[in-house]
Design an enzyme around this catalytic site. Structure first.
Site, PDB file in Angstrom:
ATOM      1  CG  ASP A  45       1.012  -4.013 -12.631  1.00 42.07           C
ATOM      2  OD1 ASP A  45       0.787  -5.188 -12.312  1.00 42.07           O
ATOM      3  OD2 ASP A  45       1.949  -3.335 -12.163  1.00 42.07           O
ATOM      4  NE  ARG A  54       3.988  -2.373  -9.816  1.00 40.43           N
ATOM      5  CZ  ARG A  54       3.385  -3.192  -8.968  1.00 40.43           C
ATOM      6  NH1 ARG A  54       2.646  -2.701  -7.981  1.00 40.43           N
ATOM      7  NH2 ARG A  54       3.495  -4.483  -9.073  1.00 40.43           N
TER       8      ARG A  54
END
Length: 306
Positions: free
Chosen positions: A38, A179
């Site tokens: 990311d 996450r």
């Protein structure tokens, strides 16, 4: 130009952005990354160049290690610090170190995860983040991932405050969403949570100590010494079992021949590297699906035309 360049990915760039930038710096088109990071995430991103692009998937499939921070007290749309706050709940009690360690232990080993809506997983041919950007929530497939080790990087015995955070280190299989792991920690503690920072510290055999910044790579190109920074493609395969072959057999392997499974690899079910006595990887083999006792080449890395 051929080899693997361990890049330190800075924040603010996608993995594809890094490839695009390196094509310009290295003045070559045959450049590929080894798994999406990311934009907010920094750290180890091995880049494959030239013939080494053939082995990119084997780095992608290997284990990864991360150091991150989870914040307890509020969750976000993206499950990380870049998203909008979805739920906020003040932590009304003191949470002990022992309770956090028990949660971490419960998330070690094989676990099930549901990919976040802001992810590249495809559902019905469309990536989840494309649905998310339109405000559409779809049913997501649950997947099994492996957490090899999970460590708390915080010395405190008690954690308190309306919200608080702590750091951790995790080693995991391909496909793990850190996450989501942060969100799962919060759920098991009884509060909304998100991942507030993350750095990848290892990818396959490559670690932070191996990595170069864009500036360092540019300096090596200007000095004409970039080859000194390139790792051989064999370094991407060092975690896989090896079948050492003679020079005579090597010539056949270059032409895609089948091989007898050697005794020491009969219990191996994954990729096997056929290499010379000098350690040069020639091809990647798998057990033949229809011919017991034989190995079938799935990728010839070096042939007689090269």
């Amino acid at each position: 130009m051929e080899g693997i360049l361990p890049l330190f990915k800075p924040a603010g760039l996608t993995s594809h952005d890094c490839v695009f930038k390196l094509r310009k710096i290295l003045r070559t088109k045959k450049v590929g990354h080894t798994g999406t990071l990311d934009p907010d995430v920094t750290g180890v991103l091995p880049i494959c160049i030239g013939k080494a692009t053939k082995v990119a998937e084997y780095i992608t499939d290997a284990g990864k290690a991360y150091e991150g921070e989870v914040t307890i007290g509020f969750s976000t749309t993206t499950e990380d610090a870049s998203g909008e706050v979805v739920k906020r709940e003040s932590v009304k009690r003191t949470i002990s170190r022992e309770e956090i360690l028990q949660v971490i232990e419960s998330l070690t080993g094989e676990i099930e995860q549901t990919p976040p809506m802001y992810s590249a997983v495809k559902v019905g041919g469309t990536r989840l983040y494309e649905y998310a950007r339109k405000g559409i929530e779809v049913e997501r497939p649950t997947r099994k991932v492996m957490i090899y080790s999970f460590e708390l990087l915080d010395e405190r015995n008690e954690f308190s405050g309306d919200s608080f955070h702590f750091r951790f280190r995790v080693s995991c299989s391909k496909g793990t969403y850190i996450r989501t792991l942060a969100v799962m920690i919060g759920e098991r503690l009884g509060y909304p949570a998100h991942m507030s920072s993350l750095i990848r510290v290892q990818s396959a055999t490559f670690s932070l100590e191996d990595c170069l910044t864009f500036e360092e790579i540019e300096n090596l190109m200007e000095a004409g010494t970039i080859s000194s920074a390139l790792r051989p493609l064999e370094s991407a395969l060092s975690h896989l079992p090896k079948y050492v072959i003679s020079d005579t057999v090597a010539e056949k392997v270059k032409n895609g021949t089948l091989l007898q499974i050697p005794e020491h690899l009969k219990n191996s079910n994954g990729p096997i590297i056929a290499e010379t006595e000098e350690g040069l990887a020639l091809a990647i083999y798998l057990k033949h699906p229809n011919k017991p006792g034989l190995l079938k080449p799935v990728k010839v890395l070096r042939n007689n035309q090269e």
